[in-house]
Write a protein that holds these residues in place. Structure first.
Motif, mmCIF file in Angstrom:
data_model
loop_
_atom_site.group_PDB
_atom_site.id
_atom_site.type_symbol
_atom_site.label_atom_id
_atom_site.label_comp_id
_atom_site.label_asym_id
_atom_site.label_seq_id
_atom_site.Cartn_x
_atom_site.Cartn_y
_atom_site.Cartn_z
ATOM 1 N N LEU A 48 1.035 -0.938 -0.065
ATOM 2 C CA LEU A 48 -0.041 -0.108 0.469
ATOM 3 C C LEU A 48 1.067 1.089 0.274
ATOM 4 C CD1 LEU A 48 -2.719 -1.440 2.415
ATOM 5 C CD2 LEU A 48 -2.727 -0.829 0.335
ATOM 6 N N GLU A 49 2.039 0.885 0.790
ATOM 7 C CA GLU A 49 1.831 2.301 0.448
ATOM 8 C C GLU A 49 3.476 2.564 -0.530
ATOM 9 O OE1 GLU A 49 5.434 1.755 3.460
ATOM 10 O OE2 GLU A 49 4.077 1.932 5.341
ATOM 11 N N ILE A 50 4.233 1.663 -1.134
ATOM 12 C CA ILE A 50 5.083 1.792 -3.207
ATOM 13 C C ILE A 50 3.719 2.252 -3.982
ATOM 14 C CG2 ILE A 50 5.391 0.416 -4.606
ATOM 15 C CD1 ILE A 50 6.242 -1.089 -2.841
ATOM 16 N N ARG A 51 1.966 1.794 -3.664
ATOM 17 C CA ARG A 51 1.627 2.939 -4.377
ATOM 18 C C ARG A 51 1.049 4.314 -4.042
ATOM 19 N NH1 ARG A 51 -4.472 0.001 -4.244
ATOM 20 N NH2 ARG A 51 -4.706 1.031 -2.414
ATOM 21 N N GLN A 52 0.786 3.960 -2.934
ATOM 22 C CA GLN A 52 0.701 5.424 -2.512
ATOM 23 C C GLN A 52 1.818 6.000 -2.868
ATOM 24 O OE1 GLN A 52 -1.050 6.405 2.042
ATOM 25 N NE2 GLN A 52 -0.344 8.178 1.703
ATOM 26 N N THR A 57 3.411 10.682 -6.142
ATOM 27 C CA THR A 57 4.686 11.208 -7.165
ATOM 28 C C THR A 57 4.199 11.376 -9.165
ATOM 29 O OG1 THR A 57 6.134 9.962 -5.869
ATOM 30 C CG2 THR A 57 6.943 10.443 -7.823
ATOM 31 N N ASP A 58 4.817 12.942 -9.239
ATOM 32 C CA ASP A 58 3.978 13.127 -11.170
ATOM 33 C C ASP A 58 5.450 12.953 -11.679
ATOM 34 O OD1 ASP A 58 1.570 12.936 -10.295
ATOM 35 O OD2 ASP A 58 1.821 15.169 -9.657
ATOM 36 N N SER A 59 6.900 13.073 -10.744
ATOM 37 C CA SER A 59 8.248 13.400 -12.139
ATOM 38 C C SER A 59 8.219 11.954 -12.734
ATOM 39 C CB SER A 59 8.804 13.668 -10.754
ATOM 40 O OG SER A 59 9.318 12.944 -10.316
ATOM 41 N N GLU A 64 10.020 3.675 -14.433
ATOM 42 C CA GLU A 64 11.606 4.189 -13.267
ATOM 43 C C GLU A 64 10.415 4.056 -12.393
ATOM 44 O OE1 GLU A 64 13.289 7.708 -16.106
ATOM 45 O OE2 GLU A 64 11.368 8.799 -15.181
ATOM 46 N N TYR A 65 9.516 4.232 -11.972
ATOM 47 C CA TYR A 65 8.980 4.177 -10.307
ATOM 48 C C TYR A 65 9.343 2.527 -10.069
ATOM 49 C CZ TYR A 65 6.701 4.198 -5.874
ATOM 50 O OH TYR A 65 6.202 3.965 -5.053
ATOM 51 N N LEU A 66 8.594 1.891 -11.057
ATOM 52 C CA LEU A 66 8.745 0.403 -10.442
ATOM 53 C C LEU A 66 10.601 -0.141 -9.973
ATOM 54 C CD1 LEU A 66 5.267 -0.539 -11.815
ATOM 55 C CD2 LEU A 66 6.073 0.091 -9.611
ATOM 56 N N LYS A 141 -3.748 5.028 -13.503
ATOM 57 C CA LYS A 141 -2.737 5.759 -13.811
ATOM 58 C C LYS A 141 -3.307 6.531 -15.427
ATOM 59 C CE LYS A 141 0.921 9.092 -13.189
ATOM 60 N NZ LYS A 141 0.748 9.373 -11.830
ATOM 61 N N ASP A 142 -3.309 7.918 -15.867
ATOM 62 C CA ASP A 142 -3.933 8.096 -16.834
ATOM 63 C C ASP A 142 -4.829 7.820 -17.070
ATOM 64 O OD1 ASP A 142 -1.353 9.833 -16.595
ATOM 65 O OD2 ASP A 142 -0.150 9.105 -17.315
ATOM 66 N N GLY A 143 -5.731 7.528 -17.131
ATOM 67 C CA GLY A 143 -6.801 6.316 -17.045
ATOM 68 C C GLY A 143 -7.282 5.255 -17.952
ATOM 69 N N HIS A 144 -6.046 4.305 -17.360
ATOM 70 C CA HIS A 144 -5.354 3.369 -17.221
ATOM 71 C C HIS A 144 -5.731 2.508 -16.057
ATOM 72 C CE1 HIS A 144 -4.518 3.390 -21.775
ATOM 73 N NE2 HIS A 144 -4.181 5.178 -21.487
#
Length: 463
Positions: A48-52, A57-59, A64-66, A141-144
């Protein structure tokens, strides 16, 4: 045939294996009952913390995040709404997961492999490197829509520790297998020595030395064995002495009878000598008969199955009858009879006790000086009947007094008198045995050159 050493080794190995299996079973039960819930909650919090953090994070792009999350110690399996699959971090060993479970996560549900079916799961499930062993979360994310399946990368987090633990457990198991035979040999060695000592004892060797310094059961067994060997040695010596004494007691009258019979056969003896020889032959024959009866009596008394024929009877009347039976003997020596008998009923074997009183009284008559006093007293004292037989004779030496109840024992001063009177040295042994069988005691006292007193104490009622 399996030796004790082999049996102990097998038992120890079996114990090691069974204890290992039971430990594994106990660990699984402990995990399921105590640790499973906290482990599931910890994994769910991490996911849950990873998803939150991603949603905040928008940058960074999702890839890249995963990828960065994977480098921090996680394995991530992503499926988009087109059922395209992507892995991040260390590769999963098994990628099998039901499509319906993936679609359920894409639809907004959460997936928890530990709660799937609620079946009992072993602790090894924690280390299963499979997509099925993950926490599945819905991400948009972004409608997906995406389905993220996340689990800690345990090989990276505790890989070295797991290897060390595996080496530790494996080393302990191997060392235990190597040390079990050595420990078993240490345990079995005293038993092997005891077995060899048993063989030597069976062969008649009594010089046995074992390790009696141990303060355990084997040390106690060794001490008891040495005690037993000493007792058997003493018993064997007593047996040999007994056989020698019996042979001597039998050989002496036989030699006398043979000598007199040969003299009578030669026909060179006078009529007076013939009568004397015949009389002596009769006396020696009676001595042999008495000896054989006493030996049979001792053999019967020594029999562990000897059953006393207990019944109530008058003890004072029995003692009076024995004195009347021997009136000729004590009157023939002009003995002064001091008889003090109290009416007493005792519970005992009347036949055996009659033999005991007969032996005591005839022995006292035999060793009394002519014209002396023969004392027979009987009275009750508490729960006991007390019988005292005392004579005025030459007495017994102090050093000989403790041994007079031994079989064939004759004090030096009494030996010549006993042989002259036809004694065998068995009378007092029989008395002691009969009194012991009745739970009583017999005590000897004497003043050399003056008197001898034998005191018998018997319980009035044999329990």
């Amino acid at each position: 045939m399996r030796t004790l050493y082999v049996r102990i080794v097998i038992i120890f190995i079996a114990i090691a294996l069974v204890s290992g299996l039971l430990s594994i079973l106990g660990l699984n039960v402990l995990y399921w009952v105590k640790l499973r819930a906290s482990s599931e909650a910890s994994m769910m919090r991490s996911a849950l913390e990873i998803r939150q953090l991603y949603e905040e994070t928008d940058s960074l792009s999702q890839e890249e995040y995963l990828d960065r999350m994977a480098r921090t110690g996680f394995q991530i399996y992503v499926v988009n709404d087109q059922m395209v699959r992507t892995s991040y971090g260390s590769p999963f060993r098994h990628l099998r997961i039901e499509d319906k479970e993936i679609r359920a996560v894409l639809g907004g549900a959460a997936y928890d492999s530990h709660n799937n079916g609620r079946r009992f799961q072993p602790v090894t499930r924690l280390f299963e490197n499979s997509v099925r062993n993950t926490i599945g979360l819905h991400v948009e994310k972004d409608g997906h829509a995406f389905a993220w399946f996340i689990r800690p990368d345990l090989e990276r987090q505790i890989g070295d520790i797991r290897v060390l633990v595996a080496w530790l457990l494996g080393g302990m198991f191997v060392l235990s297998l190597l040390l079990i035979p050595l420990a078993s040999r240490y345990v079995v060695r005293p038993v092997v020595k005891l077995t060899a000592a048993t063989r030597r004892l069976a062969e008649g060797s009594y010089d046995i030395q074992l390790d009696v310094s141990r303060q355990d059961e084997l040390g106690q067994l060794a001490r008891d064995f040495e005690t037993m060997a000493g007792a058997i040695h003493q018993l064997d010596a007593m047996r040999q002495q007994f056989v020698g004494n019996v042979s001597h007691e039998i050989q002496s009258p036989l030699t006398t009878i043979q000598g007199f019979a040969q003299a009578l056969q030669e026909g060179e003896t006078s009529e007076a000598d013939k009568k004397r020889y015949i009389q002596l032959i009769g006396e020696e024959s009676r001595r042999l008969s008495s000896l054989s009866r006493q030996l049979l009596t001792l053999a019967a008394l020594d029999n562990e199955g000897q059953q006393l024929k207990l019944a109530p009877y008058r003890l004072d009347e029995q003692l009076r009858q024995v004195l009347i039976m021997n009136e000729r003997q004590w009157a023939g020596k002009s003995l002064e009879l001091d008889m003090q008998l109290t009416e007493t009923q005792i519970y005992g074997d009347e036949g055996l006790l009659h033999q005991a009183w007969l032996n005591l009284i005839t022995n006292a008559i035999k060793f009394s000086h002519p014209g002396g006093r023969l004392t027979v007293k009987q009275y009750e004292e508490g729960e006991e009947a007390v019988v005292i037989v005392e004579d005025e004779g030459s007495g017994i030496a102090p050093e000989a007094l403790p041994h007079i109840f031994g079989r064939f024992y004759k004090a030096d001063a009494a030996r010549s008198r006993g042989e002259k009177a036809g004694g065998s040295g068995l009378g007092l042994s029989i008395v002691h045995k009969i009194v012991s069988l009745h739970g009583g005691a017999v005590i000897a006292e004497s003043e050399q050159g003056k008197w001898t007193r034998l005191t018998v104490r018997l319980p009035l009622r044999n329990k």
